[in-house]
Enzyme design. Sequence first.
Site, mmCIF file in Angstrom:
data_model
loop_
_atom_site.group_PDB
_atom_site.id
_atom_site.type_symbol
_atom_site.label_atom_id
_atom_site.label_comp_id
_atom_site.label_asym_id
_atom_site.label_seq_id
_atom_site.Cartn_x
_atom_site.Cartn_y
_atom_site.Cartn_z
ATOM 1 N N ASP A 471 0.823 -1.211 0.000
ATOM 2 C CA ASP A 471 0.000 0.000 0.000
ATOM 3 C C ASP A 471 0.856 1.259 0.000
ATOM 4 O O ASP A 471 1.922 1.307 0.614
ATOM 5 C CB ASP A 471 -0.898 -0.020 1.237
ATOM 6 C CG ASP A 471 -1.829 1.171 1.308
ATOM 7 O OD1 ASP A 471 -2.701 1.288 0.431
ATOM 8 O OD2 ASP A 471 -1.678 1.990 2.239
ATOM 9 N N GLU A 524 1.110 -0.549 -5.130
ATOM 10 C CA GLU A 524 0.155 0.527 -5.393
ATOM 11 C C GLU A 524 0.991 1.803 -5.506
ATOM 12 O O GLU A 524 1.338 2.422 -4.508
ATOM 13 C CB GLU A 524 -0.867 0.657 -4.262
ATOM 14 C CG GLU A 524 -1.920 1.709 -4.588
ATOM 15 C CD GLU A 524 -2.517 2.399 -3.380
ATOM 16 O OE1 GLU A 524 -3.579 3.014 -3.521
ATOM 17 O OE2 GLU A 524 -1.909 2.334 -2.294
#
Length: 796
Positions: A471, A524
């Site tokens: 993330d 990401e």
Amino acid sequence: MPLEEADPVTPRPARNSSEPAPGAAEPVTATKSAAKPAVKSAVKPAVKPAAKPAKAPPAPRKEAARRTASRGVRPGAPLSDTDRGRLLAGGHHDPHSLLGAHPVRGGIAFRALRPYARAVTVLGKGLRAELHDDGDGLFSGVLPLRDIPEYTLLVTYDDTEIEIQDPYRFLPSLGDLDLYLIGEGRHEELWTALGARPMAHQGVTGTRFTVWAPNAQGVRVTGDFSYWDGTAHPMRSLGSSGVWELFLPGVGDGALYKFDIMRPDGSHTLRADPMAQRTEVPPANASIVTESHHVWRDEAWMARRAARPVHEAPFSVYEVHLASWRPRLTYRQLADQLPAYVKDLGFTHVEFLPVAEHPYGGSWGYQVTGFYAPTSRMGTPDDFRFLVDALHEAGIGVLVDWVPAHFPKDDWALARFDGRTLYEHEDPLRAEHPDWGTLEFDYGRKEVRNFLVANATYWCEEFHVDGLRVDAVASMLYLDYSREDGEWSPNEHGGRENLDAVAFLQEMNATVYRRCPGVVTVAEESTAWDGVTRPTDQGGLGFGLKWNMGWMHDSLGYVQHEPVHRKYHHSEMTFSMVYAYSENYVLPISHDEVVHGKRSLVSKMPGDWWQQRATHRAYLGFMWAHPGKQLLFMGQEFAQGAEWSEGHGPDWWLLDPSYSAESDHRGVRDLVRDLNAVYASEPALWERDTDPAGFSWIAGDAAEDNVFAFLRHDAKGTPLLSVSNFSPVVRAEYRLGVPDGPAAWQQVLNTDESRYGGGGVTNPDPLKPEPTPSHGRPLSLSLTLPPLATVWFRGV
């Protein structure tokens, strides 16, 4: 009965175990005996039970026995005021040098720290000697012995006696190699060295507690086994490593614990274990001693998952927030439902929003306090293993979201863990995350980097997960991320790149790929950072895949326009092919796109309900045919109209046959099932995802028609034709150029089929190429394009 043969009972106070006991704790019950009592608890609670009557004089017979037992016990040398004060305050770095048994002139000196005890007696073979009461819970004495014997301690309280092993008679239970690797920041199995580890040590069962706290003056372990008073259990410092250690006999699986840390300023802080592998259910936050008893059944899956590189294999991901997919289900209950559902829809993988422990459910797991512990909201770590095992048994891979970018400021967790900046950066300009009110890790500190790298391998090795989606990578890579001028400082070369974070990500990826064959890491990353999926030995970050945030943003922007306006935005759908092979991409329609006012996928589409569903279906068909892997968030597979909420999860009632529009939603889900089925059977759609030779445009400039047509090719060159018509009109006899080779083109998928809720405009018969030039090709097809639909044709 020897302690190691006993059945220790760990008391459980009926209160919130995250806080120290107020003193009115229930005492442990033990069997009294004039000789050797039966053991009922391996560790005596250190807090004196409240509301007890005044200490009565012992019975004459018992007093006589004590006098007899104390014969030959000389008073030990008193502790210095400094040592005594530091020990009692929890600020001594080497309590084992003061407590336990040690050779002295004239015999063996014994000293024990047992707060609130009335007496402490040393027991051994042919030995029973009561120690002198030195006050403040300290007991000592010198016995005329040549060698330190095997011994236990009989501890007498107001109304009970217990026999325990002395924690301070044990050698360090952490080896020199572990300490060396920790010091170097290279311990790839850090979870086996730090934290709470049940084990047998010197022939005795118990739990080794270790914690890294280099700035602490002292550390004590406390828990329900001591009624949350750590006075009796100070830990020793293992040299310059910053690691503190204590082996507690008799403490085992299920015990609650925390670390009581004396900060450099002398104050105390009670902290959960950063390496805890199990925790209490939030909002309680104590750590729990645990060991796995799960027997894995996925040997075949683990053996074959590395057979084909992920970028050359089918990879269709169903993204799930476990706590709300079916609210209130446990991991084991999810194992009964989720694998069957995902397998029926044909997804190859699931991706879980972060499952590591987090205090606030509304963060969806993205603010982690327990990096090594699956959230206890749905069960134990073994229960989570059971779920992963069930998914593997169904042929489904498991990815988990992993959050090494930041951590929350809770004062019982990582923030200023030992009184100073430790896991966070010491520079305030690099410690605070400006967007989320959290702290950023200090990637330049080797121990912190080790904590995170080992954590990545931990999830892959201990829980058999098949991938990590990392993330917020962009927030890690740039020193000026979400910061204005004056709010950040440049790197050593004057640039904005966070070189420490780059080195960390490279090390993490290299370590995971070396240790865990078949595992994939996914970034990401929302910027144009060069080389996110390039190997580390070629200067890249080393990820296997990267979320294509540009494709997501542009394509969603296009379909949200009214069809009459789409011709002015045609490039939003074609631009992705300009950079499609610069990285190995995943096309994500994730949770982030269906919350916070962004609307669900179907609700983004303009027009009436029929047009919304048709565009939704056409968009999914375009997405599945586009180069790159696919990811779809739960609820979007059946065109949920409402935004996702972690409070209630997907609107499953839309699929209830009693609901009047049930067939509309079920039709979309049927399409997703067929998309995955055809996708899996057509290597052209995945085998050359990262090879430019696997794609060619037929019509990429038909802006006036809102049409996109392209070819995908498998490794043998076999083509598949995808045509999307994003206008609400039927286009009959629409001519498209096709390559020479196939004798005919057979429709294999049409998002306008009536069973999906479409109008049923199809091309049922094989289409034969005609010698009519079109789109720069000598052959062409004349076909019918359904409105707001995507159609796939296989060359036969």
